[in-house]
Design an enzyme around this catalytic site. Structure first.
Site, short mmCIF file in Angstrom:
data_model
loop_
_atom_site.label_atom_id
_atom_site.label_comp_id
_atom_site.label_asym_id
_atom_site.label_seq_id
_atom_site.Cartn_x
_atom_site.Cartn_y
_atom_site.Cartn_z
N ASP A 31 0.86 -1.03 0.06
CA ASP A 31 -0.06 0.02 -0.03
C ASP A 31 0.94 1.16 -0.12
OD1 ASP A 31 -3.20 0.66 1.02
OD2 ASP A 31 -1.78 2.44 1.21
N ASN A 88 -12.91 -2.85 2.57
CA ASN A 88 -13.79 -1.70 2.67
C ASN A 88 -14.86 -1.80 1.51
OD1 ASN A 88 -12.15 -0.66 5.04
ND2 ASN A 88 -10.96 0.27 3.69
N VAL A 97 -11.00 3.19 -3.79
CA VAL A 97 -10.46 2.54 -5.00
C VAL A 97 -11.30 1.55 -5.34
CG1 VAL A 97 -8.54 1.55 -6.61
CG2 VAL A 97 -7.96 3.09 -4.44
N HIS A 101 -10.24 -5.21 -3.15
CA HIS A 101 -8.84 -5.36 -2.47
C HIS A 101 -9.08 -5.75 -0.92
CE1 HIS A 101 -9.85 -1.01 -2.40
NE2 HIS A 101 -9.05 -1.04 -1.18
N HIS A 103 -7.00 -5.59 2.13
CA HIS A 103 -5.66 -5.27 3.00
C HIS A 103 -5.43 -5.99 4.22
CE1 HIS A 103 -6.69 -0.64 2.42
NE2 HIS A 103 -8.00 -1.15 2.34
P1 DGP Z 1 -9.69 1.39 0.31
O1 DGP Z 1 -9.73 2.71 1.08
O2 DGP Z 1 -9.98 0.31 1.09
O3 DGP Z 1 -10.24 1.81 -0.84
O4 DGP Z 1 -7.79 1.46 0.14
C1 DGP Z 1 -7.40 1.85 -1.11
C2 DGP Z 1 -5.86 1.75 -0.75
O5 DGP Z 1 -5.22 1.88 -1.79
C3 DGP Z 1 -5.36 2.89 0.31
O6 DGP Z 1 -4.77 2.26 1.54
C4 DGP Z 1 -4.20 3.52 -0.57
C5 DGP Z 1 -3.83 2.49 -1.63
N1 DGP Z 1 -3.73 3.29 -2.90
C6 DGP Z 1 -4.22 4.11 -3.56
N2 DGP Z 1 -3.68 4.59 -4.68
C7 DGP Z 1 -2.51 3.59 -4.66
C8 DGP Z 1 -1.48 3.53 -5.66
O7 DGP Z 1 -1.21 4.23 -6.65
N3 DGP Z 1 -0.51 2.57 -5.56
C9 DGP Z 1 -0.60 2.01 -4.10
N4 DGP Z 1 0.45 1.10 -4.23
N5 DGP Z 1 -1.48 1.84 -3.47
C10 DGP Z 1 -2.63 3.04 -3.68
#
Ligand code: DGP
Length: 122
Positions: A31, A88, A97, A101, A103
């Site tokens: 993340d 989430n 996003v 996914h 976490h």
């Molecule tokens: P959520 O809030 O559950 O939708 O989590 C989305 C997660 O994705 C958040 O913890 C940050 C991560 N994230 C967002 N954009 C990027 C990215 O471009 N690269 C990576 N590695 N993580 C990302």
């Protein structure tokens, strides 16, 4: 099919990510905004938008997401002390996003409720 997201771009290698695991069904990467020493996102390559969009036909891939999460947790030394897996869903769940996914978070005691600090400042 869901609309394309930043995770679709990571799957297609259009933007970089710190990839931890890949096979034909799933991809796992760190993340960008880690909440703990270990914070990996495990995603299906199939663009399922949210938990609500998981279909009967997705049983294999969704089960595999959790199998890979457990494997990564063991590889990263988290299995014995423990860790958290979170999905989430939509706005109230804090989803940002819209590509499903898991976490995988660990490497320190996490407390409860999850992400308290983030919620306090939100
Ligand atoms: P959520 O809030 O559950 O939708 O989590 C989305 C997660 O994705 C958040 O913890 C940050 C991560 N994230 C967002 N954009 C990027 C990215 O471009 N690269 C990576 N590695 N993580 C990302």
């Amino acid at each position: 099919m869901s609309a394309d997201t930043i995770f679709g771009k990571i799957i297609r290698r259009e933007i970089p990510a710190d990839i931890q695991y890949e096979d034909d069904l799933v991809l796992a990467f760190n993340d960008v905004n880690p909440q703990a020493p270990v914070h990996v996102l495990i995603i299906p390559k199939k663009p399922i938008a949210t938990m609500n969009d998981i279909g009967e036909e997705d049983r294999l891939v969704v089960g595999h997401l959790f199998h890979v999460a457990a494997k990564l947790a063991a590889e990263k030394g988290l299995a014995q002390d423990g860790y958290r897996t979170v999905i989430n869903c939509n706005e109230h769940g804090g989803q940002t996003v819209y590509h499903l996914h898991v976490h995988l978070i660990g490497g320190k005691p996490l407390g409860w409720p999850p992400f308290t600090e983030r919620l306090k400042t939100a």
